[in-house]
Design a protein around this motif. Structure first.
Motif, PDB file in Angstrom:
ATOM      1  N   ILE A   9      31.567  26.419  -0.302  1.00  0.00           N
ATOM      2  CA  ILE A   9      31.224  25.977  -1.567  1.00  0.00           C
ATOM      3  C   ILE A   9      31.088  24.475  -2.025  1.00  0.00           C
ATOM      4  O   ILE A   9      30.738  23.964  -2.902  1.00  0.00           O
ATOM      5  CB  ILE A   9      32.333  26.884  -2.535  1.00  0.00           C
ATOM      6  N   CYS A  10      32.038  23.848  -0.985  1.00  0.00           N
ATOM      7  CA  CYS A  10      32.006  22.277  -1.203  1.00  0.00           C
ATOM      8  C   CYS A  10      31.995  21.771   0.082  1.00  0.00           C
ATOM      9  O   CYS A  10      32.515  22.292   1.221  1.00  0.00           O
ATOM     10  CB  CYS A  10      33.347  21.786  -1.979  1.00  0.00           C
ATOM     11  N   ARG A  11      31.226  20.620   0.323  1.00  0.00           N
ATOM     12  CA  ARG A  11      31.255  19.712   1.377  1.00  0.00           C
ATOM     13  C   ARG A  11      31.455  18.208   1.007  1.00  0.00           C
ATOM     14  O   ARG A  11      31.149  17.792  -0.059  1.00  0.00           O
ATOM     15  CB  ARG A  11      29.797  19.931   1.865  1.00  0.00           C
ATOM     16  N   ASN A  12      31.782  17.556   2.186  1.00  0.00           N
ATOM     17  CA  ASN A  12      31.559  16.148   2.049  1.00  0.00           C
ATOM     18  C   ASN A  12      32.365  15.334   1.006  1.00  0.00           C
ATOM     19  O   ASN A  12      31.722  14.656   0.237  1.00  0.00           O
ATOM     20  CB  ASN A  12      29.965  15.568   2.100  1.00  0.00           C
ATOM     21  N   GLY A  13      33.580  15.625   1.120  1.00  0.00           N
ATOM     22  CA  GLY A  13      34.484  14.921   0.147  1.00  0.00           C
ATOM     23  C   GLY A  13      35.355  13.840   0.729  1.00  0.00           C
ATOM     24  O   GLY A  13      35.179  13.460   1.817  1.00  0.00           O
ATOM     25  N   TYR A  14      36.470  13.305  -0.036  1.00  0.00           N
ATOM     26  CA  TYR A  14      37.335  12.465   0.498  1.00  0.00           C
ATOM     27  C   TYR A  14      38.374  12.252  -0.209  1.00  0.00           C
ATOM     28  O   TYR A  14      38.254  12.554  -1.464  1.00  0.00           O
ATOM     29  CB  TYR A  14      36.654  11.116   0.827  1.00  0.00           C
ATOM     30  N   LEU A  15      39.436  11.726   0.436  1.00  0.00           N
ATOM     31  CA  LEU A  15      40.707  11.419  -0.415  1.00  0.00           C
ATOM     32  C   LEU A  15      41.235  10.119  -0.049  1.00  0.00           C
ATOM     33  O   LEU A  15      41.331   9.926   1.197  1.00  0.00           O
ATOM     34  CB  LEU A  15      41.819  12.439  -0.362  1.00  0.00           C
ATOM     35  N   GLU A  16      41.311   9.212  -0.864  1.00  0.00           N
ATOM     36  CA  GLU A  16      41.929   8.062  -0.466  1.00  0.00           C
ATOM     37  C   GLU A  16      43.685   7.966  -0.338  1.00  0.00           C
ATOM     38  O   GLU A  16      44.073   8.331  -1.081  1.00  0.00           O
ATOM     39  CB  GLU A  16      41.599   6.892  -1.384  1.00  0.00           C
ATOM     40  N   ILE A  17      44.123   7.421   0.582  1.00  0.00           N
ATOM     41  CA  ILE A  17      45.622   7.274   0.899  1.00  0.00           C
ATOM     42  C   ILE A  17      46.001   6.004   0.934  1.00  0.00           C
ATOM     43  O   ILE A  17      45.089   5.065   1.264  1.00  0.00           O
ATOM     44  CB  ILE A  17      45.988   8.304   2.060  1.00  0.00           C
ATOM     45  N   GLU A  18      47.170   5.580   0.846  1.00  0.00           N
ATOM     46  CA  GLU A  18      47.750   4.128   0.936  1.00  0.00           C
ATOM     47  C   GLU A  18      48.855   4.468   1.662  1.00  0.00           C
ATOM     48  O   GLU A  18      49.911   4.992   1.504  1.00  0.00           O
ATOM     49  CB  GLU A  18      47.927   3.595  -0.212  1.00  0.00           C
ATOM     50  N   VAL A  19      48.961   3.836   3.024  1.00  0.00           N
ATOM     51  CA  VAL A  19      49.887   3.584   3.959  1.00  0.00           C
ATOM     52  C   VAL A  19      50.301   2.227   4.364  1.00  0.00           C
ATOM     53  O   VAL A  19      49.487   1.483   4.612  1.00  0.00           O
ATOM     54  CB  VAL A  19      49.669   4.559   5.172  1.00  0.00           C
ATOM     55  N   ASN A  20      51.641   1.800   4.095  1.00  0.00           N
ATOM     56  CA  ASN A  20      52.078   0.523   4.192  1.00  0.00           C
ATOM     57  C   ASN A  20      50.967  -0.550   3.668  1.00  0.00           C
ATOM     58  O   ASN A  20      50.782  -1.470   4.131  1.00  0.00           O
ATOM     59  CB  ASN A  20      52.019   0.259   5.816  1.00  0.00           C
ATOM     60  N   GLY A  21      50.700  -0.180   2.446  1.00  0.00           N
ATOM     61  CA  GLY A  21      50.017  -1.184   1.395  1.00  0.00           C
ATOM     62  C   GLY A  21      48.235  -1.056   1.974  1.00  0.00           C
ATOM     63  O   GLY A  21      47.663  -1.895   1.192  1.00  0.00           O
ATOM     64  N   GLU A  22      48.038  -0.320   2.872  1.00  0.00           N
ATOM     65  CA  GLU A  22      46.794  -0.170   3.160  1.00  0.00           C
ATOM     66  C   GLU A  22      45.878   0.941   2.744  1.00  0.00           C
ATOM     67  O   GLU A  22      46.533   1.893   2.951  1.00  0.00           O
ATOM     68  CB  GLU A  22      46.389  -0.511   4.683  1.00  0.00           C
ATOM     69  N   LYS A  23      44.810   0.823   2.068  1.00  0.00           N
ATOM     70  CA  LYS A  23      44.059   1.889   1.621  1.00  0.00           C
ATOM     71  C   LYS A  23      43.177   2.607   3.032  1.00  0.00           C
ATOM     72  O   LYS A  23      42.508   1.784   3.447  1.00  0.00           O
ATOM     73  CB  LYS A  23      43.287   1.512   0.436  1.00  0.00           C
ATOM     74  N   LYS A  24      43.133   3.738   2.835  1.00  0.00           N
ATOM     75  CA  LYS A  24      42.204   4.496   3.709  1.00  0.00           C
ATOM     76  C   LYS A  24      41.620   5.527   3.224  1.00  0.00           C
ATOM     77  O   LYS A  24      42.211   6.425   2.658  1.00  0.00           O
ATOM     78  CB  LYS A  24      42.931   4.722   5.110  1.00  0.00           C
ATOM     79  N   LYS A  25      40.281   5.566   3.326  1.00  0.00           N
ATOM     80  CA  LYS A  25      39.377   7.050   3.161  1.00  0.00           C
ATOM     81  C   LYS A  25      39.617   8.111   4.045  1.00  0.00           C
ATOM     82  O   LYS A  25      39.173   8.108   5.264  1.00  0.00           O
ATOM     83  CB  LYS A  25      38.008   6.574   2.840  1.00  0.00           C
ATOM     84  N   ILE A  26      40.174   9.299   3.798  1.00  0.00           N
ATOM     85  CA  ILE A  26      40.078  10.467   4.588  1.00  0.00           C
ATOM     86  C   ILE A  26      38.942  11.308   4.304  1.00  0.00           C
ATOM     87  O   ILE A  26      39.024  11.867   3.139  1.00  0.00           O
ATOM     88  CB  ILE A  26      41.548  11.170   4.616  1.00  0.00           C
ATOM     89  N   ARG A  27      38.232  11.289   5.067  1.00  0.00           N
ATOM     90  CA  ARG A  27      36.886  12.361   4.647  1.00  0.00           C
ATOM     91  C   ARG A  27      37.382  13.880   4.838  1.00  0.00           C
ATOM     92  O   ARG A  27      38.134  14.567   5.539  1.00  0.00           O
ATOM     93  CB  ARG A  27      35.693  12.053   5.563  1.00  0.00           C
ATOM     94  N   ILE A  28      36.833  14.596   3.878  1.00  0.00           N
ATOM     95  CA  ILE A  28      36.834  16.098   3.866  1.00  0.00           C
ATOM     96  C   ILE A  28      35.556  16.670   4.370  1.00  0.00           C
ATOM     97  O   ILE A  28      34.639  16.506   3.504  1.00  0.00           O
ATOM     98  CB  ILE A  28      37.194  16.510   2.472  1.00  0.00           C
ATOM     99  N   ASN A  29      35.664  17.456   5.303  1.00  0.00           N
ATOM    100  CA  ASN A  29      34.332  18.065   5.875  1.00  0.00           C
ATOM    101  C   ASN A  29      33.904  19.087   4.962  1.00  0.00           C
ATOM    102  O   ASN A  29      32.628  19.336   4.482  1.00  0.00           O
ATOM    103  CB  ASN A  29      34.730  18.708   7.205  1.00  0.00           C
ATOM    104  N   ARG A  30      34.859  20.041   4.474  1.00  0.00           N
ATOM    105  CA  ARG A  30      34.436  21.098   3.736  1.00  0.00           C
ATOM    106  C   ARG A  30      35.619  21.769   3.232  1.00  0.00           C
ATOM    107  O   ARG A  30      36.651  21.427   3.500  1.00  0.00           O
ATOM    108  CB  ARG A  30      33.802  22.167   4.453  1.00  0.00           C
TER     109      ARG A  30
END
Lengths: 105, 481
Positions: B101-122
């Motif tokens: 039902i859903c594809r290609n998302g992401y969630l941004e996280i912050e670790v030690n002051g650095e932001k990183k986009k973690i992709r969601i496949n499905r």
């Protein structure tokens, strides 16, 4: 699975091993004779399906669902459940309100 | 030359959806219950029974998908995943294979002051399985097992990330953030201890600079954020040891043992997984109208990241404080509602983080079950700011509010805790303290300014903390001139 060229077309060749694997996945026990029989039967059926290749399907979307139905949905409302005795009525062995099943692994 | 390793982690998260009924039948979706009483012909897989999809399930999946920046698919369908295991009575699980039902998302996280986009496949929909109770101490030593199908057919979303996480800490932070999103959007209870949020991980190591993925290991049975981080840290170390000794990682499934603090190979069926998925002929495809998706998108609440950003930008909180306060929606609402009555964000933030969370943790209580209202906390802080009570008394009153749910004014009045600021009323106590402590008085007059603090403390003690320290200070200085 093996492949074979026939009249310039590649066709699938079913082996006894394929049949054994499918039977194993379906938890079916086949005798050597039955294995041979199914191998031949499946081969004949696959070859018959080759005729489908003659149809021009360019521009036709792949068919996922044969009926015209879509979005068959129900509202999120609680309905009637079975009582425990009814739920377990068809099973041969019961323990502590549960279905008793043979060892798994 | 010593090889430097880098870690590659992907997560698979299952979340039970907070619907009233199961995904394909109208049995209640409730945790617990007497064995095999939340069942019907559909979820027991009786011949002839037909599944009908719960509309709310679709809406929740879309909500989660939109909140996780996914492309919502206009066409999706259900497939049967075939396997022989008695946790489902049908010998297959209804899931979604090639058209989720859903594809290609992401969630941004912050670790030690650095932001990183973690992709969601499905994100795909599926039914949960039932519960098995094994007769022996483990599945392998059991003579038989008992099956309870109350949970069979409970709606799940499975969220699959890309292998974008590169440490155990990142994985833990991602799961915490994901949990917050699912809680904010109210699609799931997200209780790891009750199993409404479950996480499996795929982890592999590769030499730094390599783009090829190493052999991956699947880790299961991590039932808390801490367990996830510990299990992955353990596995990174273990795999590194194997690789550095010239060994090879074999693909296998390992289970985390929280008590032993290690992972061990799970015994599984010998044959390789071959689920022979095929479209479920009993279920019609889901065709989502863009209008409906947009309606759902418009109804989403402010999400954790945006809320955190607002607390930092508009209210001047630190990123850390904002992160703590927005980790759950209930806490974030409590903070906002308190600030709405008493507009001093930093004071409110401190009180909530130190006093309130302290008491909640000490009593092992969830915020939702606490008796204190935002208005009560705001009132307490206003009373304190007006100088009617001291900070020390305020903490006492708060503990009483926490225990009884009474209004702060009532507690202050009942216990006679109002701060004494009247100079006339305090003068007598000050005189008494001066008379009783000649040594300190002498020290102070002799230039030891610290001695004054001791005298102030004595006055506070005499008044059971009710004296206004500022007034006491002033009176003492005047009298000792």
């Amino acid at each position: 699975m093996q492949y074979e060229i026939k009249d310039g077309e590649m066709i699938v060749k079913i082996t006894v091993k394929d049949v054994e694997k499918i039977a194993d996945l379906a938890k079916l026990e086949l005798s050597a004779e039955e294995g041979q029989g199914f191998t031949q039967d499946l081969q004949i059926r696959l070859e018959r399906l080759e005729v489908l290749k003659e149809v021009d399907t360019s521009g036709v979307e792949p068919l996922v669902y044969v009926l015209p139905a879509k979005n068959v949905l129900r509202e999120d409302r609680v309905g009637q459940c079975l009582v425990q005795e009814e739920a377990l009525a068809n099973t041969s062995e019961v323990e502590d309100g549960c279905f008793k099943v043979p060892r798994i692994v | 030359m010593r090889v430097e390793w880098e870690t590659v982690i992907g997560l698979e998260i299952h979340a039970e959806l907070k619907t009233k009924t199961k995904i394909f039948c109208s049995c209640p979706n409730e945790f617990g219950g007497k064995e095999n009483t939340h069942v019907c012909p559909v979820c027991l897989g009786l011949p002839g029974a037909l599944p009908v999809l719960n509309k709310q399930v679709v809406e929740y999946a879309v909500r989660a998908g939109v909140a996780l920046n996914c492309a919502i698919q206009s066409y999706s369908k259900f497939d049967r995943k075939n396997y022989f295991y008695p946790d489902l009575p049908t010998a297959y699980q209804i899931s979604q294979y090639d058209l989720p039902i859903c594809r290609n998302g992401y969630l941004e996280i912050e670790v030690n002051g650095e932001k990183k986009k973690i992709r969601i496949n499905r994100i795909h929909l599926e039914e949960d399985a039932g519960k098995l109770l094994h007769s022996g101490s483990s599945i392998t030593s059991s003579q038989y097992s008992l099956a309870d199908y109350n949970r069979a057919g409970v709606p799940l979303i499975e969220i699959v990330t890309e292998p974008d996480l590169s440490s155990a800490e990142e994985a833990r932070v991602f799961l915490e953030q994901l949990r917050a999103v699912l809680e904010y959007t109210e699609v799931s209870d997200v209780k790891m201890e009750e199993g409404s949020l479950r996480c499996d991980a795929n982890i592999s190591l590769r030499p730094v600079g390599s783009t090829k993925l190493g052999t991956k290991m699947e880790i299961k049975n991590m039932n808390s954020f801490r367990a996830l981080e510990r299990a992955l840290a353990y596995e990174i170390e273990r795999q590194q040891e194997v690789l550095e000794e010239g060994g090879k990682i074999v693909q296998e499934t390992r289970a985390w043992d929280e008590g032993k603090g290690m992972t061990a190979v799970m015994r599984s069926k010998e044959e390789a997984h071959d689920y022979r998925y095929f479209p479920d002929p009993d279920l019609a495809p889901i065709i989502l109208e863009p209008e409906w998706v947009e309606e759902i998108r418009a109804s989403l609440p402010e999400l954790p990241e945006a809320r955190k950003e607002r607390l930092v930008q508009e209210l001047g909180l630190s990123a850390y404080d904002a992160g703590v306060l927005t980790a759950s929606r209930a806490l974030a609402e409590f903070f906002d509602q308190t600030v709405a009555v008493y507009n001093a964000p930093k004071v409110v933030a401190n009180w909530i983080m130190v006093e309130y969370l302290g008491l909640l943790n000490a009593n092992n209580l969830e915020l939702e079950k606490s008796k204190i209202t935002p208005k009560q906390l705001a009132t307490l802080l206003i009373v304190q700011a007006e100088g009617k009570i001291s900070g020390k008394i305020a903490k006492k009153v708060f503990a009483e509010m926490f225990a009884t749910g009474k209004d702060p004014e009532k507690i202050i009045k009942e216990k006679g805790l109002v701060q004494i600021s009247d100079e006339g009323a305090l003068a007598a106590v000050v005189d008494k303290v001066i008379a009783a402590n000649p040594q300190s008085v002498e020290d102070y007059r002799g230039g030891k300014k610290k001695a004054l603090g001791y005298l102030v403390g004595q006055v506070m003690k005499e008044t059971k903390g009710q004296a206004n320290p500022g007034v006491v200070n002033k009176l003492l200085q005047e009298k000792l001139k």
